[in-house]
Design a protein around this motif. Structure first.
Motif, PDB file in Angstrom:
ATOM      1  N   UNK A 102      22.744  31.486  79.214  1.00  0.00           N
ATOM      2  CA  UNK A 102      23.917  32.021  78.508  1.00  0.00           C
ATOM      3  C   UNK A 102      24.714  32.945  79.417  1.00  0.00           C
ATOM      4  N   UNK A 103      24.018  33.801  80.171  1.00  0.00           N
ATOM      5  CA  UNK A 103      24.691  34.721  81.093  1.00  0.00           C
ATOM      6  C   UNK A 103      25.399  33.962  82.205  1.00  0.00           C
ATOM      7  N   UNK A 104      24.780  32.890  82.675  1.00  0.00           N
ATOM      8  CA  UNK A 104      25.378  32.059  83.717  1.00  0.00           C
ATOM      9  C   UNK A 104      26.719  31.493  83.256  1.00  0.00           C
ATOM     10  N   UNK A 105      26.746  30.928  82.062  1.00  0.00           N
ATOM     11  CA  UNK A 105      27.983  30.333  81.559  1.00  0.00           C
ATOM     12  C   UNK A 105      29.030  31.390  81.220  1.00  0.00           C
ATOM     13  N   UNK A 106      28.588  32.544  80.747  1.00  0.00           N
ATOM     14  CA  UNK A 106      29.541  33.629  80.478  1.00  0.00           C
ATOM     15  C   UNK A 106      30.206  34.082  81.778  1.00  0.00           C
ATOM     16  N   UNK A 107      29.419  34.258  82.833  1.00  0.00           N
ATOM     17  CA  UNK A 107      29.961  34.695  84.116  1.00  0.00           C
ATOM     18  C   UNK A 107      30.893  33.644  84.706  1.00  0.00           C
ATOM     19  N   UNK A 108      30.459  32.376  84.639  1.00  0.00           N
ATOM     20  CA  UNK A 108      31.279  31.280  85.178  1.00  0.00           C
ATOM     21  C   UNK A 108      32.597  31.168  84.416  1.00  0.00           C
ATOM     22  N   UNK A 109      32.530  31.282  83.095  1.00  0.00           N
ATOM     23  CA  UNK A 109      33.742  31.205  82.279  1.00  0.00           C
ATOM     24  C   UNK A 109      34.696  32.344  82.607  1.00  0.00           C
ATOM     25  N   UNK A 110      34.144  33.540  82.760  1.00  0.00           N
ATOM     26  CA  UNK A 110      34.987  34.692  83.110  1.00  0.00           C
ATOM     27  C   UNK A 110      35.699  34.466  84.433  1.00  0.00           C
ATOM     28  N   UNK A 111      34.954  34.015  85.455  1.00  0.00           N
ATOM     29  CA  UNK A 111      35.553  33.837  86.776  1.00  0.00           C
ATOM     30  C   UNK A 111      36.655  32.786  86.744  1.00  0.00           C
ATOM     31  N   UNK A 112      36.399  31.656  86.065  1.00  0.00           N
ATOM     32  CA  UNK A 112      37.396  30.583  86.005  1.00  0.00           C
ATOM     33  C   UNK A 112      38.637  31.040  85.250  1.00  0.00           C
ATOM     34  N   UNK A 113      38.449  31.683  84.098  1.00  0.00           N
ATOM     35  CA  UNK A 113      39.592  32.132  83.297  1.00  0.00           C
ATOM     36  C   UNK A 113      40.399  33.196  84.038  1.00  0.00           C
ATOM     37  N   UNK A 114      39.705  34.112  84.722  1.00  0.00           N
ATOM     38  CA  UNK A 114      40.408  35.163  85.452  1.00  0.00           C
ATOM     39  C   UNK A 114      41.267  34.579  86.563  1.00  0.00           C
ATOM     40  N   UNK A 115      40.691  33.662  87.341  1.00  0.00           N
ATOM     41  CA  UNK A 115      41.454  33.035  88.421  1.00  0.00           C
ATOM     42  C   UNK A 115      42.613  32.213  87.876  1.00  0.00           C
ATOM     43  N   UNK A 116      42.406  31.630  86.697  1.00  0.00           N
ATOM     44  CA  UNK A 116      43.464  30.823  86.096  1.00  0.00           C
ATOM     45  C   UNK A 116      44.595  31.691  85.537  1.00  0.00           C
ATOM     46  N   UNK A 117      44.228  32.707  84.778  1.00  0.00           N
ATOM     47  CA  UNK A 117      45.225  33.542  84.110  1.00  0.00           C
ATOM     48  C   UNK A 117      46.021  34.383  85.107  1.00  0.00           C
ATOM     49  N   UNK A 118      45.334  34.879  86.148  1.00  0.00           N
ATOM     50  CA  UNK A 118      46.001  35.780  87.100  1.00  0.00           C
ATOM     51  C   UNK A 118      46.664  35.033  88.252  1.00  0.00           C
ATOM     52  N   UNK A 119      46.609  33.703  88.210  1.00  0.00           N
ATOM     53  CA  UNK A 119      47.215  32.934  89.310  1.00  0.00           C
ATOM     54  C   UNK A 119      48.733  33.042  89.252  1.00  0.00           C
TER      55      UNK A 119
END
Length: 311
Positions: free
Chosen positions: A288-305
């Protein structure tokens, strides 16, 4: 390379590169990738970690997880950490970086930092050389709830009663966030300073000559040109917010207390694995922590691009 075929020289070059990469890649697969695969496997079992025998239980561990109030308390704490820690750390680090690199204004036609900038950079970076456990022990003494604590001693000198920094449920998590920020700021001061060093000084000098004040230089020039570095820093801090194990372990009351007010998922993973011998549940938390971290990183890179600014 001719007609899609590798020449002998190209083959030698790629063979040379492959010979260097083969061992590191193999080690990474064995000690990192394979461990993730095993964690996924164990999360579907009732393994207790003390015997090679176990049974597959399907999604039972995840069902138990999502019905656990402590798990959801830890998730809520991670949300608070994700919102507060990166924002506060980046804001403070940006402010200090700007002062240390450009805050002194123009001197001899060049933009410079405030006097003593080189010394201040060393001071700010100092917490990074301390091990996390040492930082935790240090702040245990500073944050003691009685008058022997450094903070409470200072408050007592002005007539304020001692504050339970780590024993008050509503205050403990924010106190630990403050310690995390104190430890992290120095690294990001150096990171943002390095980013500012890549921006041509002519940009700032021209803006200053045109009448731009420090506010304009900071918000209209520095932040846009430093955006890629800020994006990386936000991702790093977000991943750090999903950790926090060592400081919570050392600083919190009863490891995650009081009353689970400071618990985080890495601490619950450790507790389930090494205290309760529930390796299946602990691995499910890890997944669960793995997917939470991965989701955060992907969304952050996407939103802040945003479109890269060339200079």
């Amino acid at each position: 390379m001719r007609h899609g075929k590798l020449t002998p020289a190209a083959l030698r070059k790629y063979g040379f590169i492959t010979s260097f990469l083969a061992v590191p890649v193999l080690l990474y697969v064995v000690f990192v990738v394979w461990q993730y695969i095993q964690a996924f496997q164990i999360s579907f079992t009732n393994s207790r970690g003390i015997s090679p025998k176990f049974d597959y239980v399907g999604f039972d561990n995840f069902t138990q997880l999502f019905q656990d109030d402590v798990f959801w308390a830890a998730v809520r704490h991670h949300v608070v950490l994700l919102l507060a820690m990166p924002l506060i750390t980046i804001a403070i680090a940006l402010f200090f970086s700007f002062l240390l690199n450009l805050g002194g204004g123009q001197r001899n036609g060049r933009m410079v930092g405030v006097p003593g900038s080189a010394f201040y950079k060393i001071v700010f970076f100092f917490p990074q050389v301390l091990a996390v456990a040492i930082v935790g022990v240090l702040f245990q003494a500073i944050l003691r709830p009685d008058k022997a604590g450094v903070f409470n001693s200072a408050l007592g000198a002005v007539g304020i009663d001692p504050v339970g920094w780590l024993i008050a449920p509503g205050l403990a998590l924010w106190t630990i966030i403050g310690v995390m920020v104190w430890q992290a700021v120095g690294f990001y001061v150096v990171l943002f300073s390095a980013g500012m060093a890549t921006i041509p000084k002519d940009v700032f000098e021209a803006a200053s000559l045109d009448g731009a004040g420090r506010f304009t230089l900071f918000f209209k020039i520095t932040i846009p040109l430093l955006w890629d570095t800020l994006q990386v820093g936000w991702v790093y801090l977000g991943i750090a917010a999903f950790d926090g194990f060592a400081l919570v372990q050392v600083l919190s009351v009863d490891r995650g207390g009081p009353d689970n007010a400071t618990t985080v998922l890495p601490l619950e993973i450790w507790r389930n694995a090494f205290t309760y011998s529930k390796y299946g549940v602990a691995s499910a938390m890890g997944v669960a922590l793995f997917f939470m971290t991965l989701t955060f990183a992907v969304l952050t890179l996407r939103v802040t691009r945003r479109e890269r600014i060339e200079f």
